[in-house]
Write an enzyme that holds these catalytic residues in place. Structure first.
Site, mmCIF file in Angstrom:
data_model
loop_
_atom_site.group_PDB
_atom_site.id
_atom_site.type_symbol
_atom_site.label_atom_id
_atom_site.label_comp_id
_atom_site.label_asym_id
_atom_site.label_seq_id
_atom_site.Cartn_x
_atom_site.Cartn_y
_atom_site.Cartn_z
ATOM 1 N N HIS A 140 0.902 -1.190 -0.016
ATOM 2 C CA HIS A 140 -0.173 0.092 -0.063
ATOM 3 C C HIS A 140 0.736 1.172 0.114
ATOM 4 O O HIS A 140 0.282 2.356 -0.436
ATOM 5 C CB HIS A 140 -0.728 0.037 1.214
ATOM 6 N N ASP A 175 -3.617 -10.868 -1.762
ATOM 7 C CA ASP A 175 -4.014 -10.334 -0.393
ATOM 8 C C ASP A 175 -5.406 -9.876 -0.410
ATOM 9 O O ASP A 175 -5.916 -9.529 -1.593
ATOM 10 C CB ASP A 175 -3.269 -8.823 -0.237
#
Length: 401
Positions: A140, A175
């Site tokens: 991220h 993920d």
């Protein structure tokens, strides 16, 4: 090299220090899961089938190959004791509740990023065919800010390293959260294709990654290398995730990607039910080594956390499957249409391969020898007194979600 899988040599990058950091009370990220994974790998003797490698700590100049210099410098100097002096900078770089400032924050970033960079370098230099860094996968982080528990985007740095030797790199992310940081970094290049399997929704972090979205200029691929992010928060029973994958189902993704027989860099990622993360990544280490692991977990320093049945596999969750056949068919058609609209593998003008990044010839681990803790002692560390907050017993949460 010690692993012999018919021209298939594996490198396992151990970031022992990364498992000892503490994000703070009640924070769901528990890096100690890395220690648990490491001990499971050892207890199954998987370390005897691959080269174990302790990576270097990435230097600030290496991190700045993707991240802005001012952001890297800020991470380098900020500490829990001084953060009250930098309220404007904390807001600018998105440090706070999700991405707290904790002791040894920058060293933590150096360790997991160094592991992924070194893994890519070893693949580039044909020292292994598969390189594993379970400490990595923090997908991220953005160029100038932290996001979603991630500070430095090691995946971007690893892909940049692979691009020195490979015309195209395929990035696959399993993920439960969209791999937005990696996608954003390579959005305008046709040398990297990002494929993310995740939950999408405005109310689910990070709120991006609609199936209708597709990268500009990305073409049908013939990648020279693959990077696979194996975030384990897509498993059933994860504290933050809401998917229902079994460990076998998660590992099947790894098995599928391995069959392409391309240089493969495998990392960790999310995962917030610690013992299940360790189970999953141990099984997937076995998959990468073509080794089936017995379901009964061998004796190890963390054995009590795998009770009461001490088994490697976990049962499926009890979440109702709301994905109708028609919905899945629509998604499949949408993905196939996206792929149909892209042209064949784009040509890339390759020049002389640049050298591996310059690393100073001193060992910073030896700068203060009197203050060092024996590495074996650090790796054997089981848990810190404040690692678990009140009510944090993951075994009690297997069917909460």
């Amino acid at each position: 090299m010690h692993v012999c899988l018919e021209l298939n040599y594996s490198s396992f990058h151990v970031a022992g220090d990364a498992g000892s950091v503490y994000f703070g009370p009640n924070h769901p990220m528990k890096p100690h899961r890395l220690c648990m994974t490491h001990h499971l790998v050892l207890s199954y003797d998987l370390h005897k089938k691959m080269e174990i490698y302790r990576p270097h700590k990435a230097y600030p100049v290496e991190l700045a190959q993707f991240h802005s210099t001012d952001y890297v410098e800020f991470l380098h100097r900020i500490t829990p004791d001084t953060q009250h002096l930098f309220s404007d900078e904390l807001a600018k770089y998105n440090l706070g509740e999700d991405c707290p400032v904790f002791d040894n924050l920058f060293e933590f970033c150096q360790i997991y990023a160094g592991g992924t960079i070194d893994a890519a370098c070893r693949l580039n230099n044909h020292l292994c065919d598969i390189a594993i860094n379970w400490a990595g996968g923090l997908h991220h982080a953005k160029k100038c800010e932290a996001s979603g528990f991630c500070y430095i985007n090691d995946l971007v740095l690893g892909i940049l390293e692979l691009l020195k030797c490979h015309s195209r790199v395929l990035y696959i992310d399993i993920d439960v959260h969209h791999g937005d940081g990696v996608e954003e970094a390579f959005y305008f290049t046709d040398r990297v294709m990002t494929v993310s399997f995740h939950k999408y929704g405005d109310m689910f972090f990070p709120g991006t990654g609609d199936a209708k979205e597709k990268e500009k200029g990305i073409e049908t691929y013939q990648p020279g290398a693959i990077v696979l992010q194996c975030g384990a928060d897509s498993l059933a029973g994860d504290r933050l995730g809401c998917f229902n994958l079994s460990i076998d189902g998660h590992a099947e993704c790894v098995r599928f990607v391995k069959k392409f027989n391309l240089p493969l860099l495998v990392t960790g990622g999310g995962g917030y039910t610690k013992e299940n993360v360790a189970r999953c990544w141990a099984v997937e280490t076995g998959v990468l080594l073509d080794t089936e692991l017995p379901n009964e977990i061998p004796e190890n320093d963390y054995i009590k956390y795998f009770g009461p049945d001490f088994s490697l596999k976990i049962p499926n969750g009890h979440i109702e499957n709301l994905n109708s056949k028609s919905y899945l068919s629509t998604i499949k058609m949408q993905v196939l249409e996206n792929l149909r609209c892209i042209q064949h593998a784009p040509s890339v003008q390759m020049q002389e391969v640049p050298p591996d990044f310059y690393i100073p010839d001193f060992n910073e681990d030896l700068q203060n020898p009197d203050e060092r803790i024996d590495q074996h002692t650090q790796d054997k560390h089981i848990q810190r007194d404040d690692e678990y907050y009140e009510g944090d017993n993951d075994n009690d949460h297997q069917t909460d979600l």
